[in-house]
Design a protein around this motif. Structure first.
Motif, PDB file in Angstrom:
ATOM      1  N   GLN A  28      -0.127   2.410  -3.237  1.00 24.82           N
ATOM      2  CA  GLN A  28       1.121   2.010  -2.585  1.00 24.82           C
ATOM      3  C   GLN A  28       0.915   1.389  -1.212  1.00 24.82           C
ATOM      4  OE1 GLN A  28       0.734   5.193  -3.889  1.00 24.82           O
ATOM      5  NE2 GLN A  28       1.918   4.864  -5.745  1.00 24.82           N
ATOM      6  N   SER A  29      -0.268   1.492  -0.656  1.00 24.94           N
ATOM      7  CA  SER A  29      -0.519   0.876   0.650  1.00 24.94           C
ATOM      8  C   SER A  29      -1.515  -0.280   0.549  1.00 24.94           C
ATOM      9  CB  SER A  29      -1.005   1.927   1.651  1.00 24.94           C
ATOM     10  OG  SER A  29      -2.177   2.543   1.184  1.00 24.94           O
ATOM     11  N   HIS A  61       9.692  -1.403   0.745  1.00 24.11           N
ATOM     12  CA  HIS A  61       8.524  -1.111   1.574  1.00 24.11           C
ATOM     13  C   HIS A  61       8.952  -0.608   2.942  1.00 24.11           C
ATOM     14  CE1 HIS A  61       9.300  -5.121   3.300  1.00 24.11           C
ATOM     15  NE2 HIS A  61       8.633  -4.674   4.347  1.00 24.11           N
ATOM     16  N   ASN A  68       1.968  -2.203   5.142  1.00 29.13           N
ATOM     17  CA  ASN A  68       3.151  -1.786   4.401  1.00 29.13           C
ATOM     18  C   ASN A  68       2.797  -0.652   3.452  1.00 29.13           C
ATOM     19  OD1 ASN A  68       4.934  -3.787   5.415  1.00 29.13           O
ATOM     20  ND2 ASN A  68       4.076  -5.280   3.994  1.00 29.13           N
ATOM     21  N   THR A  69       3.769   0.225   3.247  1.00 31.11           N
ATOM     22  CA  THR A  69       3.675   1.217   2.191  1.00 31.11           C
ATOM     23  C   THR A  69       4.835   0.934   1.244  1.00 31.11           C
ATOM     24  OG1 THR A  69       2.672   2.855   3.633  1.00 31.11           O
ATOM     25  CG2 THR A  69       3.714   3.671   1.613  1.00 31.11           C
ATOM     26  N   TYR A  70       4.501   0.739  -0.032  1.00 30.42           N
ATOM     27  CA  TYR A  70       5.506   0.356  -1.020  1.00 30.42           C
ATOM     28  C   TYR A  70       6.033   1.575  -1.748  1.00 30.42           C
ATOM     29  CZ  TYR A  70       3.682  -4.286  -0.156  1.00 30.42           C
ATOM     30  OH  TYR A  70       3.298  -5.443   0.448  1.00 30.42           O
TER      31      TYR A  70
END
Length: 118
Positions: A28-29, A61, A68-70
């Motif tokens: 996710q990152s 995000h 970014n972290t999604y």
């Protein structure tokens, strides 16, 4: 054209949107550059796909420093009318892709035809 190692012409069974979503599900990152390399797409194509997914509510995000972290909306129903009617979700798609990945990793020569001596 960073990340796109082999050009591809024609259609494929899995869309680039699904590939990007699966890559984000794995990390996710992940940086756009890393997603592009993993999916064999350009960074620009990945940025456009992420934008499409965010605009459609499949992805969001948060900014953490310079990265970014999604967040994937696992319960969101897929777009195609046949999948929507069946209630198929992003989670179901990602589970299927994860099974394929796990099988691929467990098989040393994925794609090779197994033969048996008689």
């Amino acid at each position: 054209m960073s990340g796109a190692t082999e050009p591809h012409a024609g259609w494929t069974f899995i869309t680039n949107h699904a590939r990007v979503l699966a890559a984000i599900a794995e990390n996710q990152s992940a940086r756009v550059r890393d997603i592009a390399a993993h999916c064999r797409l350009t960074e620009r194509a990945v940025q456009k796909i992420i934008s499409d997914l965010e605009q459609s509510g499949y992805l969001s995000h948060t900014r953490e420093g310079r990265s970014n972290t999604y967040r994937i909306e696992q319960g969101k129903v897929l777009r195609h009318p046949a999948e929507a009617e069946a209630g198929l979700t992003v989670a179901a798609l990602l589970a299927l892709l994860a099974q394929v990945d796990a099988h691929h990793e467990a098989t040393p020569h994925a794609g090779a035809v197994a033969t048996e001596e008689v």
